[in-house]
Write a protein that holds these residues in place. Structure first.
Motif, short mmCIF file in Angstrom:
data_model
loop_
_atom_site.label_atom_id
_atom_site.label_comp_id
_atom_site.label_asym_id
_atom_site.label_seq_id
_atom_site.Cartn_x
_atom_site.Cartn_y
_atom_site.Cartn_z
N SER A 119 0.86 -1.20 0.00
CA SER A 119 0.00 0.00 0.00
C SER A 119 0.88 1.24 0.00
CB SER A 119 -0.93 0.00 1.22
OG SER A 119 -0.17 0.00 2.42
N LEU A 120 0.21 2.39 -0.06
CA LEU A 120 0.89 3.69 0.00
C LEU A 120 0.38 4.48 1.20
CD1 LEU A 120 0.78 4.66 -3.78
CD2 LEU A 120 2.82 4.05 -2.48
N GLN A 121 1.27 5.26 1.82
CA GLN A 121 0.89 6.03 2.99
C GLN A 121 1.22 7.50 2.77
OE1 GLN A 121 2.07 4.56 6.89
NE2 GLN A 121 2.62 6.65 7.53
N CYS A 122 0.25 8.36 3.15
CA CYS A 122 0.47 9.82 3.08
C CYS A 122 1.31 10.23 4.27
CB CYS A 122 -0.87 10.56 3.08
SG CYS A 122 -0.69 12.36 3.09
N ASP A 123 2.48 10.80 4.02
CA ASP A 123 3.38 11.21 5.10
C ASP A 123 2.90 12.47 5.83
OD1 ASP A 123 4.98 9.09 4.43
OD2 ASP A 123 6.28 10.28 3.10
N VAL A 124 1.90 13.14 5.26
CA VAL A 124 1.38 14.36 5.88
C VAL A 124 0.31 14.04 6.93
CG1 VAL A 124 0.25 16.58 5.48
CG2 VAL A 124 1.89 15.69 3.81
N CYS A 125 -0.67 13.19 6.54
CA CYS A 125 -1.77 12.88 7.45
C CYS A 125 -1.79 11.44 7.94
CB CYS A 125 -3.10 13.23 6.79
SG CYS A 125 -3.48 12.25 5.33
N GLY A 126 -0.97 10.55 7.35
CA GLY A 126 -0.89 9.17 7.80
C GLY A 126 -1.89 8.22 7.20
N LYS A 127 -2.77 8.68 6.30
CA LYS A 127 -3.75 7.79 5.69
C LYS A 127 -3.06 6.83 4.73
CE LYS A 127 -7.82 10.74 5.99
NZ LYS A 127 -8.93 11.40 5.24
N LYS A 128 -3.65 5.61 4.63
CA LYS A 128 -3.09 4.58 3.76
C LYS A 128 -4.05 4.30 2.62
CE LYS A 128 -0.27 2.27 7.29
NZ LYS A 128 -0.52 3.23 8.35
N PHE A 129 -3.45 3.91 1.47
CA PHE A 129 -4.25 3.71 0.26
C PHE A 129 -3.80 2.41 -0.42
CE2 PHE A 129 -3.58 8.18 1.14
CZ PHE A 129 -4.87 8.64 1.24
N ARG A 130 -4.76 1.74 -1.07
CA ARG A 130 -4.46 0.45 -1.70
C ARG A 130 -3.55 0.60 -2.90
NH1 ARG A 130 -9.91 0.29 -0.60
NH2 ARG A 130 -10.57 -1.26 0.95
N ASN A 131 -3.71 1.68 -3.66
CA ASN A 131 -2.96 1.83 -4.90
C ASN A 131 -2.65 3.29 -5.17
OD1 ASN A 131 -5.38 2.91 -6.09
ND2 ASN A 131 -6.11 0.77 -6.25
N ASP A 133 1.36 16.12 -0.77
CA ASP A 133 2.18 15.64 -1.88
C ASP A 133 3.38 14.79 -1.43
OD1 ASP A 133 3.61 17.59 -0.66
OD2 ASP A 133 3.92 18.84 -2.43
N GLU A 134 3.34 14.30 -0.20
CA GLU A 134 4.43 13.44 0.29
C GLU A 134 3.87 12.06 0.62
OE1 GLU A 134 7.56 14.14 0.31
OE2 GLU A 134 7.31 16.23 -0.34
N PHE A 135 4.32 11.01 -0.10
CA PHE A 135 3.83 9.63 0.09
C PHE A 135 5.03 8.68 0.18
CE2 PHE A 135 0.45 11.97 -1.89
CZ PHE A 135 -0.71 11.49 -1.30
N SER A 136 4.79 7.56 0.85
CA SER A 136 5.82 6.51 0.94
C SER A 136 5.14 5.14 0.87
CB SER A 136 6.60 6.65 2.24
OG SER A 136 5.71 6.54 3.35
N GLN A 137 5.94 4.09 0.54
CA GLN A 137 5.39 2.74 0.43
C GLN A 137 5.19 2.15 1.82
OE1 GLN A 137 8.04 0.49 -2.04
NE2 GLN A 137 7.43 1.56 -3.91
N SER A 138 4.16 1.29 1.92
CA SER A 138 3.85 0.62 3.18
C SER A 138 3.64 -0.86 2.93
CB SER A 138 2.60 1.23 3.81
OG SER A 138 2.21 0.50 4.95
N THR A 139 4.07 -1.70 3.89
CA THR A 139 3.90 -3.16 3.75
C THR A 139 2.54 -3.61 4.27
OG1 THR A 139 4.95 -3.47 5.91
CG2 THR A 139 6.37 -3.55 3.96
N GLU A 140 1.77 -2.68 4.85
CA GLU A 140 0.46 -3.05 5.40
C GLU A 140 -0.52 -3.39 4.29
OE1 GLU A 140 -3.16 -1.08 8.07
OE2 GLU A 140 -1.15 -0.19 8.06
#
Length: 309
Positions: free
Chosen positions: A69-81, A95-102
């Protein structure tokens, strides 16, 4: 039923529905996207998506790093794609995102159905709200139109009443001037009659060689009490009542004053260009060809009422 089919069943245009799913990644976000961009044309939306794709800071999911998944580094929300993350970036400005293993579990069919009903209810509420606002705007515009119409009618009615009052006042003034002129004419006729009688009595007394009878006294219209009538030739001044367009003017002039000089005096005082004088009793009009006559020659001694035109 697919997300695209659900959007089509809700009445959305197919191309817009496809773009919404591409931009947001799921049905919920797609409806929000469509609601937010409903005023934009299809060409504008295509240009915006192309620009966003070229400037996106959202990283692609790396399978080797076991990113799920992807995670927003600003608010912490996670997204499937990346599509869901892209929609979040567009909506929030993050506009800041990072990859997540969740691993984000997909919605069950029951959850999808409930979510879809919720979205339909929200969409219907928004449309109903817009329809209610349209009714309120229409009602308000109608009230403004009725108020403007009433104000215009009131102004017209007020002007009509003012004109009626002005005409009534003018008619009243003309009637009074006419009555005053008639009264003065009758007084002059009576004075001339008495003067002729006095002369006849004096001539008769002279032929008989006796003293002439005393002159009778008459009551005049002024506050000085009884006055003795005298012939027009005995007056050195005449009193004129001049009814002008701007009001009535009372003036005294020497009996040898010409009508031209009277007109000139009016012009000097009020800027009035006199074309003629009208006398009601006896009825006569003195135009510019008569302006060389004196007041005495015009028979306006000892007084006269003239309408100035």
């Amino acid at each position: 039923m697919t997300d695209l089919q659900n959007l089509l069943d809700m009445g959305f245009e197919e191309k817009r529905a496809q773009m919404a799913l591409k931009a947001s990644g799921n049905l919920t976000s797609a409806i929000d996207w469509l609601d937010k961009n409903q005023e934009k044309s299809l060409e504008e939306l295509q240009e915006e998506q192309a620009a966003e794709s070229s400037t996106s800071n959202i990283p692609e999911v790396d399978p080797d790093a076991q990113a799920n998944s992807l995670q927003c580094d600003v608010c912490g929300k996670k997204f499937r794609n990346a599509s869901e993350a892209q929609f979040h970036a567009t909506k929030s400005g993050h506009d800041e995102f990072s990859q997540s293993t969740e691993i984000i579990a997909p919605l069950t069919e029951e959850e999808k159905k409930a979510k879809l009903e919720e979205l339909r209810a929200r969409l219907a509420a928004k449309r109903a709200e817009g329809s209610e606002q349209d009714k309120l705007d229409k009602k308000k515009n109608e009230e403004i139109r009725r108020k403007a119409t009433k104000e215009s009618a009131d102004i017209k009615e007020d002007l009509r009443k003012r004109e009626q009052l002005k005409d009534a006042q003018k008619a009243k003034m003309e009637k009074k001037a006419e009555a005053d002129a008639r009264k003065r004419a009758l007084e002059k006729i009576e004075a001339d009659k008495m003067e002729r009688k006095r002369k006849a009595d004096a001539e008769k007394a002279a032929r008989a060689g006796i003293a002439p009878p005393p002159q009778p006294e008459v009551t005049g219209p002024t506050s000085h009490g009884p006055t003795t009538s005298k012939p027009a030739s005995a007056y050195t001044e005449t009193r004129l009542r001049l009814q002008t367009p701007s009001g009535t003017v009372m003036k005294n002039f020497p009996v040898e004053t010409t009508l031209f000089e009277v007109a000139h005096a009016l012009n000097s005082e009020s800027g009035l260009e006199v074309q003629s004088f009208t006398q009601n009793f006896p009825k006569k009009v003195f135009d510019s060809t008569d302006f060389g006559m004196t007041l005495k020659e015009a028979g306006m001694v000892p007084s006269a009422a003239l309408i100035v035109r």
